[in-house]
Enzyme design. Structure first.
Site, mmCIF file in Angstrom:
data_model
loop_
_atom_site.group_PDB
_atom_site.id
_atom_site.type_symbol
_atom_site.label_atom_id
_atom_site.label_comp_id
_atom_site.label_asym_id
_atom_site.label_seq_id
_atom_site.Cartn_x
_atom_site.Cartn_y
_atom_site.Cartn_z
ATOM 1 N N TYR A 113 0.703 -1.255 -0.137
ATOM 2 C CA TYR A 113 -0.118 0.006 0.074
ATOM 3 C C TYR A 113 0.798 1.371 0.105
ATOM 4 O O TYR A 113 0.684 2.155 -1.013
ATOM 5 C CB TYR A 113 -1.001 -0.113 1.184
ATOM 6 C CG TYR A 113 -1.568 1.301 1.468
ATOM 7 C CD1 TYR A 113 -2.697 1.670 0.468
ATOM 8 C CD2 TYR A 113 -1.396 2.239 2.746
ATOM 9 C CE1 TYR A 113 -3.214 2.891 0.798
ATOM 10 C CE2 TYR A 113 -2.080 3.285 2.857
ATOM 11 C CZ TYR A 113 -2.944 3.681 1.741
ATOM 12 O OH TYR A 113 -3.593 4.885 2.127
ATOM 13 N N LYS A 145 1.456 3.967 -3.174
ATOM 14 C CA LYS A 145 1.100 5.175 -2.939
ATOM 15 C C LYS A 145 2.164 6.299 -3.226
ATOM 16 O O LYS A 145 1.874 7.453 -3.576
ATOM 17 C CB LYS A 145 0.319 5.511 -1.543
ATOM 18 C CG LYS A 145 -0.992 4.754 -1.223
ATOM 19 C CD LYS A 145 -2.141 5.166 -2.051
ATOM 20 C CE LYS A 145 -2.691 6.577 -1.517
ATOM 21 N NZ LYS A 145 -3.871 6.967 -2.584
#
Length: 501
Positions: free
Chosen positions: A238, A242
């Site tokens: 994640y 990002k």
């Protein structure tokens, strides 16, 4: 001099929202509709095969949620008519070019009308399949950018990132792109986008050639994401995807007006539309829920470190304020990065958080199936993963090995006990690995840009107080004990228990 109005700016505006079925996106949509009923239109990009399916998902997963209770009561019998006029569900997907929006006429109409874009779509599973995380979190940004460049009236694009793209650093983490400096060099040196995409394609082809099951493919793709993330210095898929998204956003934005919002750990609503609402397990909620049920007795966390949490309605208010102030060019340097958190101006220490959790769960015990209360003890905290693993080895894993031996000797007599015990230990270790970057984090998130935004809003907008994101107003004991944990119980844990009946 007459002050401007945030609500006045929003009047008649057309906004495209990605990720509206998500926690933050949904709270943003509700706030806009509640405080500015004269909004022009909200286009909600929703993954669906066609317009009917998109509308069905919008109704079931957004509008009919309890979050919209206040708005529904405000409009009464006119609620459905109001929603039909103001909200349009668009079938699409940020993982595809043109945002997956089919039909030239629809795309042209959207591009002629949209003035603001909020890009909050993301897969927030820490270690999701790498192919999915890349498509949504990283390449999705490029698709949004390309679409935004075709929007003739665009005044602002707000991208939702995470403060933890800077995880791994210690001390004061600035509101800039410096955490991605090394990643930028890597992207400049080699075409990382092509490299990572080709790696994903090659791995998928390899697994399909082996006739691997869907479960095996999923696990292998998750493993690939973790491996690639750690290779470049990020702890999970994640955060890595990002971080890449922010780099590509900066490199490819051109002249687009862009603002980046980096929230910390997002929690239940502080006050609006009512306190304590949340959807699913957010940030620390898995820890609270597992502890409450007696399944978590120890964890790697530094009691003196700061745990950075921020209520979701404050994040939504900061988004609205940032988009308006930046669009109106009150800042010399529009396109700012904002940390939306509490660690600098209203810190809560880990030991305070665990004490609140212990006090609440002791006074309001979760119940076993037979109705008897589950008794919890204060959480044992370990300041390193090595110390935590050593304790787990001695306290739990060695006895588990003994139970395994007895189970074998007594013809699987202890099988159920062994399986249950092993499942709990495996879950605790997995939880510790997932939360390690956050519970042992030594960073404090600077929010100078955010404080400046708030000051400018108060000086120039007569209705700035409608959009409160000042973290200093939070009383942590009151919020945790009377708002967040009760909200977790009501809106998540009880509903989850009922759904299993």
């Amino acid at each position: 001099m007459e002050l401007d109005s945030i609500l006045g700016y929003l009047e008649s505006k057309t906004i495209l929202v990605t990720g509206a079925t998500g926690f933050l996106g949904m709270v943003f949509v509700e706030k806009i509709l509640r405080v500015q009923p004269n909004i022009g239109k909200l286009y909600l990009l929703i993954r669906a095969s066609d317009a009917n399916s998109a509308t069905h998902r919008m109704r079931n997963e957004i509008i009919e949620k309890e979050l919209f209770r206040v708005l529904r009561e405000k409009w009464g019998t006119d609620f459905e008519s109001f929603i039909s006029k103001k909200v349009v569900a668009i079938p699409g997907d940020v993982a595809f070019a043109e945002l997956g929006v089919k039909g030239f006429e629809l795309r042209e109409r959207m591009c002629n009308e949209i003035q603001i874009i909020l890009h909050s779509a993301a897969t927030v599973d820490f270690n999701d399949r790498y192919d999915i995380a890349l498509d949504v979190n990283t390449f999705g940004v490029l698709h949004v950018l390309n679409f935004a460049k075709k929007c003739l009236k665009l005044e602002m694009l707000v991208h939702i990132s995470t403060a933890y793209v800077g995880v791994g650093r210690i001390g004061l983490i600035l509101e800039d792109s410096s955490p991605m400096d090394e990643l930028k060099k890597e992207i400049t040196k080699s075409d990382l986008k092509v490299l990572e995409r080709n790696m994903v394609v090659d791995k998928l082809n390899e697994l399909k050639a082996q006739n691997a099951s869907e479960k095996v493919i999923t696990n292998k793709m998750k493993d690939l994401g973790v491996a690639r993330s750690k290779l470049y210095g990020w702890s999970n898929t994640y955060l890595f995807t990002k971080a890449m998204a922010e780099v590509y956003l900066e490199q490819s934005k051109g002249n687009l007006p862009i603002t980046i919002i980096r929230p910390t750990g997002v929690t239940s609503t502080y006050k609006e539309p009512f306190s304590g609402w949340l959807q699913g397990y957010r940030s620390v909620d898995s820890l609270i829920g597992t502890f409450w049920k007696g399944a978590l007795t120890c964890f790697p966390m530094d009691p003196t470190a700061v745990i950075d949490l921020i209520p979701v309605d404050m994040v939504a208010d900061s988004i609205i304020t940032a988009m308006v102030v930046n669009a109106n060019k009150y800042l010399e340097n529009p396109g700012m990065i904002y940390h939306v958190g509490t660690s600098l101006r209203n810190p809560m220490k880990m030991f305070e958080f665990t004490n609140f959790m212990f006090q609440y769960c002791t006074k309001n015990p979760w119940l076993y199936k037979d109705g008897s209360p589950i008794k919890v003890e204060k959480l044992k905290m370990f300041t390193t993963m090595a110390a935590f693993r050593s304790y787990m080895q001695i306290r739990y894993m060695l006895p588990l090995e003994g139970l395994k031996f007895l189970n074998k000797e007594f013809d699987q007599y202890f099988k159920e006990l062994y399986v249950n015990y092993n499942r709990k230990i495996t879950f605790a270790m997995r939880l510790a690995e997932l939360y390690r970057p956050y519970m042992l984090y030594k960073g404090i998130f600077d929010d100078t840009n955010l404080e400046k935004l708030q000051r400018i809003a108060r000086e120039n907008y007569r209705d700035a107080e409608i959009f409160n994101f000042d973290p200093r107003c939070i009383d942590w004991e009151d919020y945790m004990m009377r708002t967040h944990i009760p909200g977790l119980k009501k809106h998540v844990m009880i509903k989850q228990s009922q759904s299993r009946l």
